[in-house]
Design a protein around this motif. Structure first.
Motif, PDB file in Angstrom:
ATOM      1  N   THR A 229       0.355   9.069   0.574  1.00 59.22           N
ATOM      2  CA  THR A 229       0.754  10.297   1.692  1.00 59.22           C
ATOM      3  C   THR A 229       1.783   9.839   2.539  1.00 59.22           C
ATOM      4  O   THR A 229       2.321   9.984   2.935  1.00 59.22           O
ATOM      5  N   LEU A 230       0.216   9.682   3.387  1.00 62.17           N
ATOM      6  CA  LEU A 230       0.202  10.148   4.463  1.00 62.17           C
ATOM      7  C   LEU A 230       1.024   8.576   5.496  1.00 62.17           C
ATOM      8  O   LEU A 230       1.879   7.879   6.188  1.00 62.17           O
ATOM      9  N   ALA A 231       1.008   7.805   4.804  1.00 61.40           N
ATOM     10  CA  ALA A 231       1.408   6.143   4.858  1.00 61.40           C
ATOM     11  C   ALA A 231       2.619   6.337   4.590  1.00 61.40           C
ATOM     12  O   ALA A 231       3.512   5.787   5.603  1.00 61.40           O
ATOM     13  N   LEU A 232       3.545   6.402   3.408  1.00 61.95           N
ATOM     14  CA  LEU A 232       4.613   6.810   3.158  1.00 61.95           C
ATOM     15  C   LEU A 232       5.445   7.813   4.219  1.00 61.95           C
ATOM     16  O   LEU A 232       6.478   8.402   4.501  1.00 61.95           O
ATOM     17  N   GLU A 233       4.883   9.198   4.774  1.00 64.05           N
ATOM     18  CA  GLU A 233       4.999  10.107   5.334  1.00 64.05           C
ATOM     19  C   GLU A 233       5.328   9.961   7.267  1.00 64.05           C
ATOM     20  O   GLU A 233       6.730   9.467   7.187  1.00 64.05           O
ATOM     21  N   GLN A 234       4.746   8.678   7.712  1.00 59.01           N
ATOM     22  CA  GLN A 234       4.454   8.011   8.304  1.00 59.01           C
ATOM     23  C   GLN A 234       6.346   6.596   8.672  1.00 59.01           C
ATOM     24  O   GLN A 234       6.686   6.746   9.712  1.00 59.01           O
ATOM     25  N   ILE A 235       6.373   5.947   7.044  1.00 63.48           N
ATOM     26  CA  ILE A 235       7.152   5.528   7.210  1.00 63.48           C
ATOM     27  C   ILE A 235       8.347   6.077   7.668  1.00 63.48           C
ATOM     28  O   ILE A 235       9.499   5.728   8.264  1.00 63.48           O
ATOM     29  N   ALA A 236       8.665   7.266   6.580  1.00 67.73           N
ATOM     30  CA  ALA A 236      10.204   8.557   7.155  1.00 67.73           C
ATOM     31  C   ALA A 236      10.035   8.432   8.748  1.00 67.73           C
ATOM     32  O   ALA A 236      11.126   8.360   9.220  1.00 67.73           O
TER      33      ALA A 236
ATOM     34  N   MET B 227       8.169   3.904  17.718  1.00 68.30           N
ATOM     35  CA  MET B 227       7.021   3.600  16.805  1.00 68.30           C
ATOM     36  C   MET B 227       6.790   2.161  16.188  1.00 68.30           C
ATOM     37  O   MET B 227       7.925   1.998  15.322  1.00 68.30           O
ATOM     38  N   ASN B 228       5.854   1.310  16.440  1.00 62.70           N
ATOM     39  CA  ASN B 228       6.149  -0.266  14.981  1.00 62.70           C
ATOM     40  C   ASN B 228       6.032   0.568  13.582  1.00 62.70           C
ATOM     41  O   ASN B 228       5.097   1.252  13.808  1.00 62.70           O
ATOM     42  N   PHE B 229       6.911  -0.137  13.267  1.00 60.49           N
ATOM     43  CA  PHE B 229       7.068  -0.615  11.495  1.00 60.49           C
ATOM     44  C   PHE B 229       5.198  -1.005  11.444  1.00 60.49           C
ATOM     45  O   PHE B 229       4.336   0.824   9.994  1.00 60.49           O
ATOM     46  N   VAL B 230       4.609  -1.712  11.752  1.00 59.38           N
ATOM     47  CA  VAL B 230       3.308  -1.640  10.966  1.00 59.38           C
ATOM     48  C   VAL B 230       2.267  -1.191  11.283  1.00 59.38           C
ATOM     49  O   VAL B 230       1.097  -1.049  10.314  1.00 59.38           O
ATOM     50  N   ALA B 231       2.529  -0.602  12.702  1.00 63.69           N
ATOM     51  CA  ALA B 231       1.563   0.949  13.318  1.00 63.69           C
ATOM     52  C   ALA B 231       1.331   1.634  12.271  1.00 63.69           C
ATOM     53  O   ALA B 231       0.644   2.278  12.298  1.00 63.69           O
ATOM     54  N   ALA B 232       2.844   1.378  11.516  1.00 65.94           N
ATOM     55  CA  ALA B 232       2.376   3.084  10.130  1.00 65.94           C
ATOM     56  C   ALA B 232       1.725   2.568   9.187  1.00 65.94           C
ATOM     57  O   ALA B 232       1.180   3.248   8.413  1.00 65.94           O
ATOM     58  N   LEU B 233       1.158   1.322   9.550  1.00 62.89           N
ATOM     59  CA  LEU B 233       0.679   1.491   7.717  1.00 62.89           C
ATOM     60  C   LEU B 233      -0.791   1.451   8.298  1.00 62.89           C
ATOM     61  O   LEU B 233      -2.131   1.361   8.668  1.00 62.89           O
ATOM     62  N   ASN B 234      -1.348   1.454   6.745  1.00 60.84           N
ATOM     63  CA  ASN B 234      -2.780   2.017   6.667  1.00 60.84           C
ATOM     64  C   ASN B 234      -3.866   0.860   6.565  1.00 60.84           C
ATOM     65  O   ASN B 234      -2.260  -0.888   6.796  1.00 60.84           O
ATOM     66  N   GLU B 235      -4.659   0.469   6.119  1.00 58.14           N
ATOM     67  CA  GLU B 235      -5.675  -1.068   6.717  1.00 58.14           C
ATOM     68  C   GLU B 235      -5.588  -1.460   5.403  1.00 58.14           C
ATOM     69  O   GLU B 235      -4.977  -2.657   5.765  1.00 58.14           O
ATOM     70  N   ALA B 236      -5.346  -1.107   4.377  1.00 54.34           N
ATOM     71  CA  ALA B 236      -5.117  -1.318   2.728  1.00 54.34           C
ATOM     72  C   ALA B 236      -3.606  -1.984   2.981  1.00 54.34           C
ATOM     73  O   ALA B 236      -3.612  -3.465   2.541  1.00 54.34           O
ATOM     74  N   ALA B 237      -2.500  -1.406   3.572  1.00 51.03           N
ATOM     75  CA  ALA B 237      -1.634  -1.838   3.152  1.00 51.03           C
ATOM     76  C   ALA B 237      -1.580  -3.441   4.754  1.00 51.03           C
ATOM     77  O   ALA B 237      -0.884  -3.722   4.005  1.00 51.03           O
TER      78      ALA B 237
END
Ligand code: FPP
Ligand code: MG
Length: 322
Positions: free
Chosen positions: A307-314, A1-11
């Motif tokens: 929370t979702l973005a931080l979990e996806q980064i994990a 998975m790409n890190f950027v793909a883990a980010l929500n739109e605002a991030a």
């Protein structure tokens, strides 16, 4: 998975602004720009993104309050890599030639110093205050102590305790400080600040364990640096520590990793010995345990999207290939 793909739109939008600011921060001097632009281009931006995600995790934080510090965090990280590559005599970083290989160690030291000074200039100009400056100074001090500890025990097998102390100083404190700074800038309460710090710490330990695995088993075209670099420079990490305790060929492995002229065939032999043990699974299991502890520490008061973005980064930290 790409890190950027883990980010929500605002991030993701924040990340675009950040890229502009990072570019601007190295644009004052033409040589610095020429030397730093290729290096800066290939980074994952994990540190500034953690800071930005935490700063915006409860409510939107104005970019004037976040962007200079986010930029400073990436500059400090890049400065430390420029210096690290001098210490390790590495030729490749982030897919491009290192500053020391291109310009020699003398210039590379100064390039690293420049980035480091520029980071602190941004912090001073934007009045972040003494609490932020203290966290930044301590994180840099810890980076140095971690690096010194590592360099004073090259080609020596560390105890598990020493390995953990080192990865905490080198990586976990940096990532936890990014999260802590985000929470502080967003004026969260003490409990939220401490919980986000603990999230970053678990993430950091897992990140470095996976980094140490990738050093042996990563794909060079994806990681952007040749594999076996740690062994070559005498840095003994978790896959070796584990293999030494369980392998039938531990004596041969120990001979290879403690010899200060490791050849390519030595590295291949070491990799073969490590692969024949449970070391890869063991490292992954440990990294996953730190990620679980990171997740558990996420405050319940954050926006669902944060929370979702931080979990996806994990998830990204353990699944990453670079
Ligand atoms: C990369 O890790 C290096 C570090 C995490 C820290 C290096 C720190 C210093 C050189 C001291 C700080 C200096 C300044 C100017 C802030 P690694 O060596 O495990 O990974 P790698 O395989 O990417 O090199
Ligand atoms: Mg290194």
């Amino acid at each position: 998975m790409n890190f950027v793909a883990a980010l929500n739109e605002a991030a993701a939008k924040n990340l675009r602004v950040l890229e502009d600011q990072i570019r601007q921060s190295i644009s004052e001097d033409p040589f610095i720009f020429e030397a730093c632009a290729p290096l800066i281009r290939g980074g994952k931006r994990l540190r500034p993104m953690l800071f930005l995600l935490c700063a915006n995790a409860k409510a939107d934080c104005p970019p004037e309050k976040t962007m200079p510090l986010a930029t400073a965090l990436e500059l400090i990280h890049t400065a430390s890599l420029v210096h690290d590559d001098i210490i390790d005599t590495s030729k490749k970083r982030r897919g491009v030639e290192t500053a020391n290989s291109k310009y020699g160690a003398q210039i590379a030291v100064l390039v690293g110093d420049y980035l480091f000074a520029k980071a602190f200039q941004l912090v001073a100009e934007n009045n972040y205050g003494s609490q932020v400056q203290l966290i930044l100074s301590k994180l840099v001090k810890n980076l140095c102590v971690g690096e010194i500890m590592q360099d004073r025990s090259l080609f020596v097998v560390p105890t598990m305790n020493d390995y953990y102390t080192r990865i905490n100083l080198k990586t976990a404190i940096f990532l936890s400080s990014c999260c802590r700074l985000g929470a502080i800038v967003a004026e969260m309460n003490d409990r939220e600040i401490d919980n986000l710090t603990a999230y970053g710490s678990g993430l950091g330990l897992a990140f470095q364990i996976i980094d140490d695995l990738l050093d042996f088993f990563g794909d060079e075209t994806v990681t952007g640096k040749p594999h076996g670099g740690d062994l070559k420079s005498g840095v003994i990490t978790l896959p070796v520590i584990r293999a030494l305790t369980v392998s039938d060929n531990a004596a041969q492995l120990e001979k290879i990793v403690t010899r200060d002229n490791v050849t390519t065939s030595d590295i291949d032999a070491a990799i073969k010995i490590i692969r024949a043990t449970d070391a890869v699974d063991y490292c992954r299991t440990r990294a996953e345990a730190h990620i679980d502890s990171a997740r558990i520490n996420l405050p319940l008061t954050l926006k669902t999207s944060a929370t979702l973005a931080l979990e996806q980064i994990a998830d990204f930290v353990v699944d990453r290939t670079r």
